[in-house]
Design a protein around this motif. Structure first.
Motif, mmCIF file in Angstrom:
data_model
loop_
_atom_site.group_PDB
_atom_site.id
_atom_site.type_symbol
_atom_site.label_atom_id
_atom_site.label_comp_id
_atom_site.label_asym_id
_atom_site.label_seq_id
_atom_site.Cartn_x
_atom_site.Cartn_y
_atom_site.Cartn_z
ATOM 1 N N TYR A 192 -22.946 47.177 48.010
ATOM 2 C CA TYR A 192 -23.329 46.110 47.087
ATOM 3 C C TYR A 192 -24.830 45.881 47.159
ATOM 4 N N PHE A 213 -16.373 25.800 53.568
ATOM 5 C CA PHE A 213 -16.956 25.404 52.282
ATOM 6 C C PHE A 213 -17.160 26.607 51.366
ATOM 7 N N GLN A 216 -13.889 28.163 50.156
ATOM 8 C CA GLN A 216 -12.883 27.273 49.582
ATOM 9 C C GLN A 216 -11.866 28.009 48.710
ATOM 10 N N SER A 217 -12.331 28.941 47.902
ATOM 11 C CA SER A 217 -11.418 29.609 46.950
ATOM 12 C C SER A 217 -10.368 30.409 47.715
ATOM 13 N N GLN A 220 -8.030 27.750 49.579
ATOM 14 C CA GLN A 220 -7.115 27.042 48.662
ATOM 15 C C GLN A 220 -6.057 27.980 48.101
ATOM 16 N N MET A 221 -6.497 29.156 47.660
ATOM 17 C CA MET A 221 -5.539 30.113 47.096
ATOM 18 C C MET A 221 -4.487 30.481 48.142
ATOM 19 N N ASP A 357 -9.488 43.403 51.778
ATOM 20 C CA ASP A 357 -9.168 41.999 51.501
ATOM 21 C C ASP A 357 -10.409 41.117 51.447
ATOM 22 N N ALA A 360 -12.887 41.363 48.653
ATOM 23 C CA ALA A 360 -12.408 40.862 47.358
ATOM 24 C C ALA A 360 -12.323 39.337 47.337
ATOM 25 N N PHE A 361 -11.994 38.734 48.474
ATOM 26 C CA PHE A 361 -11.689 37.305 48.466
ATOM 27 C C PHE A 361 -12.723 36.429 49.172
ATOM 28 N N PRO A 364 -17.641 37.882 48.091
ATOM 29 C CA PRO A 364 -18.314 37.562 46.823
ATOM 30 C C PRO A 364 -18.832 36.126 46.747
ATOM 31 N N ASP A 365 -18.083 35.172 47.308
ATOM 32 C CA ASP A 365 -18.553 33.783 47.266
ATOM 33 C C ASP A 365 -19.749 33.584 48.183
ATOM 34 N N ALA A 368 -22.800 35.004 46.392
ATOM 35 C CA ALA A 368 -23.306 34.071 45.380
ATOM 36 C C ALA A 368 -24.156 32.999 46.055
#
Lengths: 434, 197
Positions: A192, A213, A216-217, A220-221, A357, A360-361, A364-365, A368
């Motif tokens: 990347y 923090f 979170q995604s 939560q998922m 895993d 992908a999960f 990426p956050d 960002a």
């Protein structure tokens, strides 16, 4: 120069220009990516005599070769004649020679200049040896991990001296992955580009504060779909009361240990279900019996060790993340995956699906957020980046070997690597290639 | 008795399935130069054409629950990390999802706190040069070139490559059993690809 770094690297803060300044970035190439051991490749990527991989050592393009006697060399991938790139492939084997495509100058994989076409035109005094490919003078391997440095002092003392107690943590990581370092194989990479200074990525490598923090995604998922007790959910709430910890291992190396929570019971049971999980569990349990299968499942799950070898090698899960600066605001973040020789094939299938895993999960956050940090660092009105968490809480303990242990959410990782960074940046060493 | 046939479990992704994937990789190469003569029913072909266009459109429009319905319960969504694709049992991919993990991916985006998708990435797929041919019984194979324009943080980015499809008839509807996304830069640096390609 010294005064300048006192001004910008302080007890609980670093100045934004450490990340954004072109001159500092340029100096890092001569210090951080020259004067200490830099990770370049894994032995399994150049398994045979006369194989090679093209890599970067900081901004330098290098070829990491294994010669016919199995010795490893790090050659500057720049023709000594006119400057053209000598090797234009990313990897190869059966390559004892590299021929520059421009004028046909040919070099052995030891760097030696072997042939200059129509050499007589250079006259009687021509010395081919003075046109050998430039080499990084010190190359060393620790249990499969290949490092290089330009620095004579560090080079002579050797890699183990530099790794200090991080070497024992590497041993633990190898132990998790079956114990035989020669059986660990790099099995492809996810690469990347990140629009941020390389240190924005490195900062996060030992940051136990962010998961609750930034992720979170993922949290939560996972809670919604699979309930409690999964994956990273031990990072929620009072994390500093957990038995997880972070450490300053010296020489800029740091360690964040998730194992006390992740491996409290089965780490495999915490894992979000990998594609094909049920098929593999069924097949492997039949093949090797339930007990042996369970051991394979745990070793296929991430090691739970965030081990950071300054300045560019991170052990994350069962992967290696290598950070390479491309420009002051652009970095290469490559995740090398690993498989193990001599285990049932389905174990490696499970490893691959598990190692896909987090990229992908989770990553990426984070990425960002790294890019958002770098954007914010351009703002001239705010000077400082804070690294003071648990600086003043007296939680750190130092053992007899000088290893400092702190709580999991501490900024000890950043403080430790910045101390090493500052030392290197202030050093007057300026080595040249051999 | 365990239910082995719903998308909450992943019994189907066994060695036989991986073997089939590698046979598809061989077939999608179209070594003979042209795709085999189509012996499939015109109505079925039309349904498949609609399916792959709808799948791209629904991803672009972020109608992700409807997008998931384009995939069969026993499906694979696969982005290799090398070009040409290696065996995913032995080499890491950029993404390799069964139906369950595809649902995870959608659920992650739907949390609203997936920061790689805040602000949401807008995409537009263009599929072209689509070829269809007969696969196994009740299977149609297809291959298409693609360009995806992706907009994130006010910046455009172009991705391109080709898709390989295995389409199967499930009850009365055609569904995607395998979609393989071959990026021309699969082995080069990628950016934020957390939308659906």
């Amino acid at each position: 120069m010294t005064k300048k770094f006192d001004d910008i690297v302080q007890a609980g803060r670093v100045h934004r220009t450490v990340y954004t300044d072109e001159d500092i970035f340029s100096r890092e190439q001569q210090t951080v990516f020259s004067e200490t051991w830099v990770y370049l490749a894994h032995a399994s990527e150049i398994p045979e005599p006369n194989s090679y991989v093209a890599r970067k050592m900081g901004l330098r393009s290098v070829i990491v070769t294994r010669d016919k006697t199995r010795e490893v060399h790090v050659l500057l991938n720049r023709c000594t004649h006119r400057g053209a790139t000598v090797c234009r492939e990313k990897k190869g084997d059966k390559t004892p020679f590299f021929t520059c495509p421009y004028h046909g100058w040919t070099f052995r994989n030891t760097g030696e200049c072997a042939a200059v076409p129509h050499e007589d035109a250079y006259g009687d005094g021509f010395n081919k040896q003075s046109f050998n490919l430039k080499k990084v003078p010190y190359v060393a391997e620790y249990r499969g991990f290949i490092f290089a440095t330009l620095n004579a002092d560090k080079g002579k003392k050797g890699i183990k001296h530099h790794l200090k107690s991080a070497a024992e943590r590497i041993d633990e990581w190898i132990e998790h992955n079956g114990g035989d370092h020669k059986a660990i194989r790099i099995s492809g990479a996810q690469q990347y580009s990140v629009h941020a200074n390389w240190k924005c990525l490195y900062d996060n490598a030992g940051d136990g504060y962010h998961p609750e923090f930034s992720h979170q995604s993922l949290l939560q998922m996972t809670q919604q779909r699979y309930g409690a007790g999964m994956d990273l959910d031990y990072f929620s709430g009072g994390i500093d009361a957990t038995p997880m910890y972070s450490q300053d291992l010296g020489n800029g190396h740091t360690f964040l240990d998730q194992r006390p929570c992740m491996y409290e019971a089965s780490a495999f049971d915490r894992q979000r279900p990998q594609p094909g999980r049920e098929a593999i569990v069924e097949q492997l349990s039949q093949e090797v019996g339930e007990q042996q299968a369970k051991e394979y499942f745990e070793m296929s799950t991430g090691a739970g060790m965030n081990l950071n070898i300054f300045p560019n090698l991170l052990f994350i899960g069962n992967q290696l993340q290598v950070i390479t600066p491309l420009a002051v605001g652009l970095s290469d973040m490559t995740w090398y995956s690993t498989t193990i020789d001599n285990v049932p094939a389905t174990v490696n299938t499970l490893r691959m699906r598990t190692q896909e895993d987090f990229t992908a999960f989770g990553e990426p956050d984070d990425t960002a957020n790294f890019e958002a940090c770098f954007k914010g660092m351009q703002e001239r009105e705010i000077d400082w980046i804070d690294i003071s968490r648990h600086l003043h809480t007296q939680v750190d303990r130092t053992d007899e070997n000088g290893i400092v242990t702190s709580v999991i959410s501490s900024d000890i990782h950043m403080r430790a690597y910045y101390a090493e960074w500052k030392k290197l940046m202030e050093s007057s060493d300026e080595s040249t290639l051999g | 008795m365990t239910d082995k046939s719903n998308s909450q479990t992943s019994y189907y992704l066994n060695d036989a399935f991986y073997d089939r994937l590698m046979r598809l990789v061989d077939d999608w190469r179209l070594d003979d130069g042209v795709s085999p003569a189509l012996s499939i029913d015109g109505t079925d072909k039309q349904a498949c054409e609609s399916l792959i266009v709808a799948e791209a459109r629904l991803a672009d429009d972020l109608r992700l629950e409807a997008w998931l319905d384009c995939y069969s319960d026993e499906s694979v969504y696969w982005i290799p990390s090398s070009y040409p694709a290696a065996d995913p049992r032995q080499e890491i991919t950029l993404e390799f999802h069964d139906k369950r993990r595809l649902q995870d991916r959608v659920a992650r985006i739907r949390t609203g706190v997936a920061y790689s998708m805040v602000p949401v990435i807008r995409t537009r797929h263009i599929l072209g040069h689509v070829e269809y041919w007969q696969g196994d019984t009740n299977e149609i194979r297809a291959r298409a070139s693609f360009i995806i324009d992706a907009l994130f943080n006010d910046k455009h980015r172009i991705l391109s490559g080709w898709m390989g499809y295995s389409l199967v008839k499930e009850k009365n509807d055609w569904k995607i059993a395998v979609k393989q996304i071959n990026l021309i830069d699969a082995d080069c640096l990628q950016e934020n690809n957390t939308f659906f390609l």
